[in-house]
Design a protein around this motif. Structure first.
Motif, PDB file in Angstrom:
ATOM      1  N   THR A  97       0.815  -1.210   0.000  1.00 13.77           N
ATOM      2  CA  THR A  97       0.000   0.000   0.000  1.00 13.77           C
ATOM      3  C   THR A  97       0.851   1.264   0.000  1.00 13.77           C
ATOM      4  OG1 THR A  97      -0.186  -0.115   2.418  1.00 13.77           O
ATOM      5  CG2 THR A  97      -1.937  -1.131   1.135  1.00 13.77           C
ATOM      6  N   ALA A  98       2.148   1.135  -0.321  1.00  9.56           N
ATOM      7  CA  ALA A  98       3.004   2.308  -0.449  1.00  9.56           C
ATOM      8  C   ALA A  98       2.558   3.193  -1.600  1.00  9.56           C
ATOM      9  CB  ALA A  98       4.457   1.886  -0.652  1.00  9.56           C
ATOM     10  N   SER A  99       1.772   2.643  -2.512  1.00 13.30           N
ATOM     11  CA  SER A  99       1.198   3.417  -3.611  1.00 13.30           C
ATOM     12  C   SER A  99      -0.282   3.087  -3.713  1.00 13.30           C
ATOM     13  CB  SER A  99       1.889   3.098  -4.938  1.00 13.30           C
ATOM     14  OG  SER A  99       1.189   3.668  -6.027  1.00 13.30           O
ATOM     15  N   GLY A 100      -1.080   4.116  -3.950  1.00 13.21           N
ATOM     16  CA  GLY A 100      -2.512   3.890  -4.058  1.00 13.21           C
ATOM     17  C   GLY A 100      -2.934   3.255  -5.363  1.00 13.21           C
ATOM     18  N   ILE A 101      -2.103   3.363  -6.423  1.00 10.73           N
ATOM     19  CA  ILE A 101      -2.496   2.849  -7.732  1.00 10.73           C
ATOM     20  C   ILE A 101      -1.583   1.747  -8.244  1.00 10.73           C
ATOM     21  CG2 ILE A 101      -3.641   4.975  -8.447  1.00 10.73           C
ATOM     22  CD1 ILE A 101      -1.135   5.715  -9.993  1.00 10.73           C
ATOM     23  N   CYS A 102      -0.511   1.441  -7.533  1.00  8.91           N
ATOM     24  CA  CYS A 102       0.468   0.453  -8.014  1.00  8.91           C
ATOM     25  C   CYS A 102       0.713  -0.624  -6.973  1.00  8.91           C
ATOM     26  CB  CYS A 102       1.784   1.147  -8.374  1.00  8.91           C
ATOM     27  SG  CYS A 102       1.663   2.339  -9.715  1.00  8.91           S
ATOM     28  N   GLY A 103      -0.357  -1.110  -6.343  1.00  7.96           N
ATOM     29  CA  GLY A 103      -0.195  -2.081  -5.274  1.00  7.96           C
ATOM     30  C   GLY A 103       0.454  -3.370  -5.722  1.00  7.96           C
ATOM     31  N   GLY A 104       0.112  -3.857  -6.912  1.00  8.02           N
ATOM     32  CA  GLY A 104       0.640  -5.130  -7.378  1.00  8.02           C
ATOM     33  C   GLY A 104       2.146  -5.131  -7.541  1.00  8.02           C
ATOM     34  N   TYR A 214      -6.493  -8.662 -15.367  1.00  7.93           N
ATOM     35  CA  TYR A 214      -5.810  -8.768 -14.072  1.00  7.93           C
ATOM     36  C   TYR A 214      -6.694  -9.472 -13.052  1.00  7.93           C
ATOM     37  CZ  TYR A 214      -2.711  -7.275 -10.238  1.00  7.93           C
ATOM     38  OH  TYR A 214      -1.846  -7.244  -9.178  1.00  7.93           O
ATOM     39  N   THR A 215      -7.975  -9.103 -13.013  1.00  8.65           N
ATOM     40  CA  THR A 215      -8.865  -9.703 -12.018  1.00  8.65           C
ATOM     41  C   THR A 215      -9.134 -11.181 -12.295  1.00  8.65           C
ATOM     42  OG1 THR A 215     -10.849  -8.976 -13.223  1.00  8.65           O
ATOM     43  CG2 THR A 215      -9.988  -7.495 -11.536  1.00  8.65           C
ATOM     44  N   VAL A 216      -9.040 -11.602 -13.555  1.00  6.67           N
ATOM     45  CA  VAL A 216      -9.215 -13.023 -13.875  1.00  6.67           C
ATOM     46  C   VAL A 216      -8.172 -13.860 -13.137  1.00  6.67           C
ATOM     47  CG1 VAL A 216      -8.976 -14.748 -15.715  1.00  6.67           C
ATOM     48  CG2 VAL A 216     -10.340 -12.684 -16.096  1.00  6.67           C
ATOM     49  N   LEU A 217      -6.938 -13.353 -13.069  1.00  2.00           N
ATOM     50  CA  LEU A 217      -5.868 -14.085 -12.397  1.00  2.00           C
ATOM     51  C   LEU A 217      -5.671 -13.639 -10.949  1.00  2.00           C
ATOM     52  CD1 LEU A 217      -3.070 -14.283 -15.129  1.00  2.00           C
ATOM     53  CD2 LEU A 217      -4.904 -15.905 -14.652  1.00  2.00           C
ATOM     54  N   GLY A 218      -5.711 -12.315 -10.731  1.00  2.00           N
ATOM     55  CA  GLY A 218      -5.315 -11.776  -9.428  1.00  2.00           C
ATOM     56  C   GLY A 218      -6.445 -11.545  -8.453  1.00  2.00           C
ATOM     57  N   GLY A 219      -7.693 -11.640  -8.904  1.00  2.00           N
ATOM     58  CA  GLY A 219      -8.821 -11.505  -8.002  1.00  2.00           C
ATOM     59  C   GLY A 219      -9.359 -10.106  -7.872  1.00  2.00           C
ATOM     60  N   LYS A 220      -8.493  -9.113  -7.708  1.00  2.17           N
ATOM     61  CA  LYS A 220      -8.932  -7.728  -7.639  1.00  2.17           C
ATOM     62  C   LYS A 220      -7.795  -6.827  -8.068  1.00  2.17           C
ATOM     63  CE  LYS A 220      -7.831  -6.774  -2.766  1.00  2.17           C
ATOM     64  NZ  LYS A 220      -8.332  -6.238  -1.490  1.00  2.17           N
ATOM     65  N   TYR A 221      -8.143  -5.582  -8.393  1.00  2.00           N
ATOM     66  CA  TYR A 221      -7.168  -4.617  -8.894  1.00  2.00           C
ATOM     67  C   TYR A 221      -7.418  -3.275  -8.207  1.00  2.00           C
ATOM     68  CZ  TYR A 221      -4.514  -1.674 -12.078  1.00  2.00           C
ATOM     69  OH  TYR A 221      -3.603  -0.798 -12.588  1.00  2.00           O
ATOM     70  N   PRO A 222      -6.366  -2.505  -7.818  1.00  3.12           N
ATOM     71  CA  PRO A 222      -4.947  -2.788  -8.026  1.00  3.12           C
ATOM     72  C   PRO A 222      -4.280  -3.499  -6.852  1.00  3.12           C
ATOM     73  CG  PRO A 222      -5.192  -0.537  -7.274  1.00  3.12           C
ATOM     74  CD  PRO A 222      -6.586  -1.109  -7.349  1.00  3.12           C
ATOM     75  N   HIS A 223      -4.974  -3.634  -5.707  1.00  2.00           N
ATOM     76  CA  HIS A 223      -4.330  -4.200  -4.525  1.00  2.00           C
ATOM     77  C   HIS A 223      -4.704  -5.669  -4.364  1.00  2.00           C
ATOM     78  CE1 HIS A 223      -2.601  -0.447  -3.194  1.00  2.00           C
ATOM     79  NE2 HIS A 223      -3.753   0.142  -3.450  1.00  2.00           N
ATOM     80  N   SER A 224      -4.153  -6.487  -5.251  1.00  2.00           N
ATOM     81  CA  SER A 224      -4.377  -7.924  -5.162  1.00  2.00           C
ATOM     82  C   SER A 224      -3.614  -8.481  -3.966  1.00  2.00           C
ATOM     83  CB  SER A 224      -3.912  -8.614  -6.442  1.00  2.00           C
ATOM     84  OG  SER A 224      -3.972 -10.011  -6.300  1.00  2.00           O
ATOM     85  N   SER A 226      -3.035 -11.623  -3.706  1.00  2.00           N
ATOM     86  CA  SER A 226      -2.588 -12.944  -4.144  1.00  2.00           C
ATOM     87  C   SER A 226      -1.087 -13.020  -4.367  1.00  2.00           C
ATOM     88  CB  SER A 226      -3.318 -13.328  -5.435  1.00  2.00           C
ATOM     89  OG  SER A 226      -3.065 -12.373  -6.455  1.00  2.00           O
ATOM     90  N   ILE A 227      -0.391 -11.880  -4.413  1.00  2.00           N
ATOM     91  CA  ILE A 227       1.056 -11.876  -4.614  1.00  2.00           C
ATOM     92  C   ILE A 227       1.726 -11.981  -3.251  1.00  2.00           C
ATOM     93  CG2 ILE A 227       3.023 -10.573  -5.495  1.00  2.00           C
ATOM     94  CD1 ILE A 227       1.037  -9.194  -7.418  1.00  2.00           C
ATOM     95  N   ILE A 228       2.487 -13.045  -3.042  1.00  2.00           N
ATOM     96  CA  ILE A 228       3.056 -13.324  -1.725  1.00  2.00           C
ATOM     97  C   ILE A 228       4.515 -13.771  -1.889  1.00  2.00           C
ATOM     98  CG2 ILE A 228       0.833 -13.961  -0.700  1.00  2.00           C
ATOM     99  CD1 ILE A 228       1.595 -16.903  -1.163  1.00  2.00           C
ATOM    100  N   PRO A 229       5.329 -13.661  -0.831  1.00  2.00           N
ATOM    101  CA  PRO A 229       6.668 -14.253  -0.891  1.00  2.00           C
ATOM    102  C   PRO A 229       6.558 -15.748  -1.156  1.00  2.00           C
ATOM    103  CG  PRO A 229       6.465 -12.791   1.010  1.00  2.00           C
ATOM    104  CD  PRO A 229       5.082 -12.954   0.442  1.00  2.00           C
ATOM    105  N   GLY A 230       7.263 -16.205  -2.166  1.00  2.00           N
ATOM    106  CA  GLY A 230       7.192 -17.611  -2.550  1.00  2.00           C
ATOM    107  C   GLY A 230       6.322 -17.883  -3.746  1.00  2.00           C
TER     108      GLY A 230
END
Length: 613
Positions: A97-104, A214-224, A226-230
């Motif tokens: 959440t360091a950016s409001g529009i570039c969370g991914g 993006y939502t098809v794979l990541g679920g929601k945009y822009p702060h998905s 689903s992106i995690i360490p690993g």
């Protein structure tokens, strides 16, 4: 911080310069006033996440020249101070959440950082899915920049008012690339570049497609989440990948049309007035860490980062004054230094725990991000003029951007063999796949002069670059799924004792993005973030080299022709220069008219409109 207590340099009719920072006294006075206002104003605390930019220029309207400039980050961001002391499982959610529009992209940079520190290697499909999510965000942002934010600066509404003589030529000029974009006259393109015009509306439609994919794979945009360490926490099958591919297919023809539109506009304007070559002109100094990890090579480790970095689909590299100096990811990182000589920020004086070398033994400076700790300033720096800093490589300022990826990848000639894009040393050659066709051929060439037009032209060709890489990653994902390799992440291992170093060398649509972490006994001890807009609007270096935007503005002539005095001067050439860097923060230009006390204030449109998916 109230800077009025500083001794103010007396104004004269000639430009007076402060002792070190190269900014004349009147601009420093304006900066002090702006800083005081920003610190006393009632500000929504959440707005500090993005920050704000005030660009100060002194302009001589008689000689039609920008005499001096300074780019000022008006707020202390300090977002990194939220991370120290946190458990590692919390880091990604907070740093994203360091950016409001570039969370991914922030989530991915954070994941890469922790993977390196903890020794995590994502499975191949997890790597590919992160690449695809990144591409969607790039496709979204490139369309938005080209036609919604920067595009109207070249529209009929603007040019007819600022340069009527050029509008007359546009009405008389036949298009050279009609077969690619469908327009007969240049004036037809400029008309459709109007805010709300056909190209503006088409871009919003393409933005919606990128977000839908993006939502098809990541679920929601822009702060998905689903992106995690690993890797990623999502699961895909052949049907989901087919839907994803189908949604993005219109970008093949749209990429070619976009490049042709901007080739048409910029070539026409340069023919109409060759002085446009000097708008935002700079030497080619740029850096990028590369993008899109290859699943056959990425293992997350610093020990092998030079090897897996070289296999990225865009090449890690740095160019200083037109010379390609390095393509090794470890040395790009080790050479980073963040200077606060002209910043209101203050560096911690505690040198007890300085990191002196990277994990490969390459020396790192005391000014490396691993050694910076975010804290509130406690004393006044009389040379300061920004809450930003100067992030440099071996003492040299550089700019970052989507265009840097094209430029450096083309020059380095290290892109892995693939059917969609190739680097020649002087250009990038694309073959965009289309349904039932042999492919759309395109070529972006390294320009002889680097300026505002070429930043935007390269940004237009970035669509083709992004789409090309996306197509290959879609094909790889399909192969992995057919082989049954559907694992998308590994568990977060938090058992390594002692001190670990991590860095996520990634990127956003506006340029490289990096997260640095020092982990002590399973918790974050220090965390630093570098975002592209803060780099481009950074201060001058300790060696007095201007920041990237400052350098570009100081080379900018005033070509606007229709003003008779300051009151009807729009400053469009200054605005085009600023927009070519695509700042992601609220931006205002403060134009001081030379030999007067008059200051013109011009708002730069940097805000994304709402888009329905």
């Amino acid at each position: 911080m109230d800077l009025d207590s500083e001794q103010q340099t007396q104004r004269t009719d000639t430009v007076s310069v402060t002792a070190e920072n190269g900014i004349d006294a009147d601009l420093m006075r304006l900066i002090r006033q702006k800083n005081k206002a920003s610190m006393t104003a009632k500000v929504d605390p959440l707005s500090r996440l993005e920050g704000a930019l005030a660009v100060h220029c002194r302009v001589d309207l008689e000689s039609r020249t920008v005499l001096n400039s300074a780019s000022m980050a008006t707020l202390f961001k300090g977002y990194e101070s939220l991370l120290p002391g946190r458990a590692l499982k919390q880091v990604g959610m907070v740093s994203a959440t360091a950016s409001g529009i570039c969370g991914g992209v922030h989530a991915t940079a954070s994941a890469l950082c922790l993977e390196m520190a903890l020794g995590l290697k994502p499975p191949p499909l997890g790597i590919v899915l992160r690449n695809l999510l990144l591409s969607c965000q790039y496709l979204n942002d490139n369309c938005m920049h080209l036609f919604v934010l920067a595009g109207p600066d070249y529209s009929q509404q603007v040019i007819e008012q600022s340069n009527p003589e050029i509008w007359v030529k546009a009405c008389q000029s036949h298009c050279r690339h009609q077969q690619l974009h469908g327009y007969q006259h240049v004036s037809d393109i400029l008309h459709d570049l109007n805010k709300g015009g056909a190209l503006y509306r088409e871009a919003l439609h393409m933005v919606a497609l990128a977000r839908q994919a993006y939502t098809v794979l990541g679920g929601k945009y822009p702060h998905s989440e689903s992106i995690i360490p690993g890797g990623v926490s999502i699961h895909v099958d052949a049907g989901k990948m087919a839907d994803f591919s189908r949604i993005l297919q219109p970008f093949a023809s749209y990429s070619r049309k976009t490049a042709a539109v901007w080739d048409e506009v910029f070539d026409f304007m340069l023919d109409a007035n060759p002085l446009y070559e000097d708008i935002g002109r700079s030497v080619a100094s740029m850096l990028d860490f590369g993008q899109w990890d290859h699943p056959d090579h990425y293992d997350g480790s610093y020990a092998h980062c030079d090897a897996w970095g070289e296999k990225r689909w865009s090449t890690p590299a740095v160019m200083i004054r037109g010379e390609l100096l390095c393509t090794r990811l470890s040395l790009l990182n080790a050479g980073m230094e963040e200077f606060l000589d002209y910043s209101f920020q203050q560096r911690s004086q505690d040198e007890q725990d300085l990191i002196k070398a990277d994990p490969l033994g390459n020396p790192v400076s005391a000014y490396h991000p691993w050694n910076k700790r975010t804290q509130n300033p406690k004393s006044l720096n009389p040379q300061a003029y920004s809450w930003g800093s100067s992030l440099s490589w071996r003492g040299h300022n550089f700019e970052v951007g989507a265009y840097a990826r094209l430029y450096l990848t083309a020059a380095a000639r290290k892109i892995p063999d693939n059917p969609f894009v190739a680097a020649t040393g002087r250009s990038l050659e694309f073959c965009l796949p289309v349904s039932g066709g042999t492919g759309l051929a395109m070529q972006w060439r390294i320009p002889p002069v680097w300026n505002a037009f070429e930043r935007n032209r390269a940004r237009a060709y970035s669509l083709a670059f992004n789409f090309s890489v996306t197509q290959e990653n879609i094909a790889i994902a399909g192969q992995l799924i057919r082989k049954g390799e559907t694992l998308t992440h590994v568990a977060l291992d938090n058992n390594k004792p002692g001190v670990q170093l991590g860095v996520g060398l990634w990127g956003a649509s506006r340029g490289f993005l990096a997260h640095w972490a020092v982990i002590r006994e399973h918790v974050i001890d220090n965390y630093q973030i570098a975002i592209p807009s803060r780099i481009n609007v950074g201060t001058c270096t300790p060696g007095h080299e201007p920041g990237p935007l400052e350098m570009a503005l100081q080379n900018t002539p005033i070509i606007e022709s229709s003003f008779s005095n300051a009151s009807d001067f729009s400053g469009i050439d200054i605005q085009r220069t600023i927009q070519s860097f695509d700042p992601c923060m609220s931006c205002t230009a403060h134009v001081l008219i030379d030999k007067t006390e008059e200051v013109l204030v011009r708002e730069i449109d940097t805000h994304f409109p709402a888009v329905s998916v």
